[in-house]
Design an enzyme around this catalytic site. Sequence first.
Site, PDB file in Angstrom:
ATOM      1  N   TYR A 250      58.278  37.561  55.887  1.00  0.00           N
ATOM      2  CA  TYR A 250      57.610  38.020  54.667  1.00  0.00           C
ATOM      3  C   TYR A 250      58.230  39.334  54.236  1.00  0.00           C
ATOM      4  CZ  TYR A 250      54.061  38.850  51.200  1.00  0.00           C
ATOM      5  OH  TYR A 250      53.423  39.049  49.999  1.00  0.00           O
TER       6      TYR A 250
ATOM      7  N   GLN B 171      48.958  33.148  50.201  1.00  0.00           N
ATOM      8  CA  GLN B 171      49.463  31.794  49.917  1.00  0.00           C
ATOM      9  C   GLN B 171      50.853  31.579  50.520  1.00  0.00           C
ATOM     10  OE1 GLN B 171      48.598  34.101  47.705  1.00  0.00           O
ATOM     11  NE2 GLN B 171      50.057  34.258  46.000  1.00  0.00           N
TER      12      GLN B 171
ATOM     13  N   ASN C 247      50.680  43.551  52.662  1.00  0.00           N
ATOM     14  CA  ASN C 247      49.407  44.245  52.407  1.00  0.00           C
ATOM     15  C   ASN C 247      48.280  43.636  53.261  1.00  0.00           C
ATOM     16  OD1 ASN C 247      48.617  41.868  51.178  1.00  0.00           O
ATOM     17  ND2 ASN C 247      48.939  42.621  49.096  1.00  0.00           N
TER      18      ASN C 247
ATOM     19  N   SER D  79      53.202  55.055  60.674  1.00  0.00           N
ATOM     20  CA  SER D  79      54.330  55.551  61.452  1.00  0.00           C
ATOM     21  C   SER D  79      53.972  56.841  62.204  1.00  0.00           C
ATOM     22  CB  SER D  79      55.506  55.820  60.513  1.00  0.00           C
ATOM     23  OG  SER D  79      56.688  55.967  61.246  1.00  0.00           O
TER      24      SER D  79
ATOM     25  N   GLN E  36      58.859  61.418  58.785  1.00  0.00           N
ATOM     26  CA  GLN E  36      57.810  60.443  59.114  1.00  0.00           C
ATOM     27  C   GLN E  36      56.561  60.681  58.269  1.00  0.00           C
ATOM     28  OE1 GLN E  36      58.500  57.637  61.052  1.00  0.00           O
ATOM     29  NE2 GLN E  36      60.373  58.706  60.466  1.00  0.00           N
TER      30      GLN E  36
ATOM     31  N   HIS F 285      56.074  58.892  54.908  1.00  0.00           N
ATOM     32  CA  HIS F 285      55.848  57.444  54.843  1.00  0.00           C
ATOM     33  C   HIS F 285      54.475  57.102  54.284  1.00  0.00           C
ATOM     34  CE1 HIS F 285      59.100  55.079  56.445  1.00  0.00           C
ATOM     35  NE2 HIS F 285      59.280  55.881  57.466  1.00  0.00           N
TER      36      HIS F 285
ATOM     37  N   GLU G 165      55.424  55.917  68.676  1.00  0.00           N
ATOM     38  CA  GLU G 165      56.428  54.985  68.147  1.00  0.00           C
ATOM     39  C   GLU G 165      57.830  55.600  68.284  1.00  0.00           C
ATOM     40  OE1 GLU G 165      56.193  54.631  63.932  1.00  0.00           O
ATOM     41  OE2 GLU G 165      57.224  52.698  63.851  1.00  0.00           O
ATOM     42  N   HIS G 166      57.998  56.808  67.735  1.00  0.00           N
ATOM     43  CA  HIS G 166      59.289  57.503  67.817  1.00  0.00           C
ATOM     44  C   HIS G 166      59.119  58.781  68.628  1.00  0.00           C
ATOM     45  CE1 HIS G 166      59.345  55.520  63.755  1.00  0.00           C
ATOM     46  NE2 HIS G 166      60.467  55.042  64.248  1.00  0.00           N
TER      47      HIS G 166
ATOM     48  N   ASP H 200      66.268  54.441  61.757  1.00  0.00           N
ATOM     49  CA  ASP H 200      65.608  53.646  60.714  1.00  0.00           C
ATOM     50  C   ASP H 200      66.594  52.762  59.975  1.00  0.00           C
ATOM     51  OD1 ASP H 200      63.053  54.486  61.067  1.00  0.00           O
ATOM     52  OD2 ASP H 200      63.088  56.000  59.485  1.00  0.00           O
TER      53      ASP H 200
ATOM     54  N   GLU I 256      41.852  23.379  96.686  1.00  0.00           N
ATOM     55  CA  GLU I 256      41.274  23.640  95.362  1.00  0.00           C
ATOM     56  C   GLU I 256      40.472  22.450  94.844  1.00  0.00           C
ATOM     57  OE1 GLU I 256      44.347  25.201  92.785  1.00  0.00           O
ATOM     58  OE2 GLU I 256      44.588  26.996  94.022  1.00  0.00           O
TER      59      GLU I 256
ATOM     60  N   HIS J 131      45.976  15.819  92.468  1.00  0.00           N
ATOM     61  CA  HIS J 131      47.247  16.527  92.633  1.00  0.00           C
ATOM     62  C   HIS J 131      47.884  16.150  93.979  1.00  0.00           C
ATOM     63  CE1 HIS J 131      45.818  18.827  89.236  1.00  0.00           C
ATOM     64  NE2 HIS J 131      46.865  19.638  89.260  1.00  0.00           N
TER      65      HIS J 131
END
Lengths: 435, 435
Positions: B122, B186, B209, B232, B254, B257, B322-323, B356, B410, B415
């Site tokens: 996406y 969709q 989104n 971020s 950062q 963002h 993250e960074h 990045d 068991e 088995h």
Amino acid sequence: MKIVSARDFNLQREVDYGTPEQNEAVHAIIRSVRQEGDAAVLRYTESFDGVSLTAEQLRVTEEELKAAYDKVEPSFLQAIREAADNIRAFHMKQKRNSWMDLQPDGSLLGQIIRPLKRVGVYVPGGKAAYPSSVLMNVIPAQVAGVPEIVMVTPPATGGKAGIDPYTLVAAAEAGVTEMYRVGGAQAIASLAYGTDSIEPVDKICGPGNIYVALAKREVYGAVDIDSIAGPSEIVVLADDTANASYVAADLLSQAEHDEMASAILVTPSQRLAEEVSAEVQRQLAELPRRDIAAASVDAYGAIIVVDTLHEGIQIVNKLAPEHLEIMTENPMEHVGLIENAGAIFLGAYSSEPVGDYFAGPNHIIPTNGTARFSSPVDIDDFIKKSSMIYYSKEALLRNGETIMQLARHEGLEGHARAIQVRLDNEKKAVDGDGE
Amino acid sequence: MKIVSARDFNLQREVDYGTPEQNEAVHAIIRSVRQEGDAAVLRYTESFDGVSLTAEQLRVTEEELKAAYDKVEPSFLQAIREAADNIRAFHMKQKRNSWMDLQPDGSLLGQIIRPLKRVGVYVPGGKAAYPSSVLMNVIPAQVAGVPEIVMVTPPATGGKAGIDPYTLVAAAEAGVTEMYRVGGAQAIASLAYGTDSIEPVDKICGPGNIYVALAKREVYGAVDIDSIAGPSEIVVLADDTANASYVAADLLSQAEHDEMASAILVTPSQRLAEEVSAEVQRQLAELPRRDIAAASVDAYGAIIVVDTLHEGIQIVNKLAPEHLEIMTENPMEHVGLIENAGAIFLGAYSSEPVGDYFAGPNHIIPTNGTARFSSPVDIDDFIKKSSMIYYSKEALLRNGETIMQLARHEGLEGHARAIQVRLDNEKKAVDGDGE
């Protein structure tokens, strides 16, 4: 067992997301454990397991573990140890090193691979406590190098508070470092958020009832969880050379797990189809768990007769079964054509229970058609990777303009300026040198 | 930027699970697309994007792609190609082979490693379409060997139905094999369940989104999804040798963002803390996205002054950012102590935007403290593994009794019998030979 022609057949079942009441109950338990810690854990243990404990009694002691070793038969211990050795050896082969790529401009790029620090394993109580499942959940974590592996399992009900000695021994042999007698959603909440008695973990694994499954779903994000297993499945792809009694026995070994389990034979041989159908009926009549197996066979079992093995392989790929057995004259010649199957068993002697208990590969395998995109549990489930970037001055001077161009195209001027401030400073230094 | 002492600091934020109305809207869209296919997709595209299309127009044509190449500047194409080459080279290093372990008894155990067959990516529309993000989502799939990589992205609104040419070019360069002009829930439903125009995929990746995020959550299980990224984060660990203007610029890169992004400096140097604080104010005033960056700095930014670098490292491990940038005299000597960080940037020239856009490692990295247990996107996200078990007759004869013992313990007699039927048959064969 019904014989059908190739047709639209699907292993996918609706996932059980619980009733609104079950979800609300789990939500309330998790909230209480987060707020009250041990006090809530002990209250739920009393109310659900009928066992009244103090916080100090939650942790299984060395003495109890020793007593458990005294209780299990030496032959069981020996069997568990052999199985554990095989599982360990197979998972050891999957280990990967951190690596670096050294660039000619002096930059170093790499991936740092580390074990998770602390993992929790849920083990169901009572009859659902399978020592083999303890081995399969714990050993990959231990081989990955996880230093802290915590087992939680409900105490025996009715005030006894004991834990199945076979479970304790399997856990110790597999490498569990801490054991707690707590079950249900309260155990999952304790592992995710911690209490005074139980430190929080990074990941929670292991099977459980619907309350355990819902609790794992709810705490996901705060910690990692494993995937939630559906009913067991086997597809046997066989040609005219296959032994019908082997095929029937293997189909039933999966059918006996669960009324929702699925056992399917795919074959181009009408003779084999008929013989397996008769054999299933015959063997079923003598099986202790025949009611469960018969329900599974009726609802989700099938013998699919195809025109060619090639057509059979296409059906297998569409089903993406948890377990696939290939019993054909030359099973190796078909392996390369199997796109989707969690575990592939080749030839007459590779009966599926060999993999459930002993051979070495993990028996926690994607179900419900998810072998299309997921994999059996292995040590990758217990590691984390960090990217490493050491960029040299030469690399930045050479590529800085390109990086700024890309950043500015995306409207991220702050990104470009993080590069610019360095280029400007270097230019100043060079100019300064020149003066 | 506020200077604080070491204290309880946490990067974790509440995950947005949407309002009940948003969830209901997404649920209705998915249901309609499952039932009506293309007709529903076209209806939602008209209503949400204001674009009236036929089913034939959903797919982006070769001509459109060619026109996109004509529209982008040669220097942009060149930059994208250099970045793509670096990303491809880094991800190539992660490739693993299927492997086998040959046992002395003739058994073969192994793991078959295969790419997923079909992946959907996406890409958000309008200003949120970042070519770098297209590269980072697509190239690992392409390097892993995924033969079909499908991009979906919403058409331009207002009846134009076009797609940003930079997005199209980045997608083509990265290795996308099909492109469709469809967005929102969709698009996710089409990828998960298929329509007449769009074949279903095995996994869906890429940012979007809240409707896209909720739709991915809902279709998970039918297909795999990537994780849902949070705001971020950057943590800079620096000592007295660090350049304050570099540190400030990286923190702001950062912060720009997202108002919820987090930028934190951890340092034992009071001098650096004060200089960075002043530099942040100075640089912030000149930043085009200063309103966003200032809101981020105020709400989630901090300069944490610690007593020692060692204490700083403990804070980093708790935050699991993250960074992470390490700007100390000898950054390499700290790397081994970092337990939790998605990507680690070492030294003065390894500014975070280098990663990045350009260096090669992926920029899709775990946020929200999840680097404790998860990893940057890499080719492992686009492969699946199957266990392979070829058990020899010798192995079964030797281990059959042990396997049956474990199965019977068991309570799974079916088995055990799958093994027993083979042992009995072999015994009969041997007895037969003896006569």
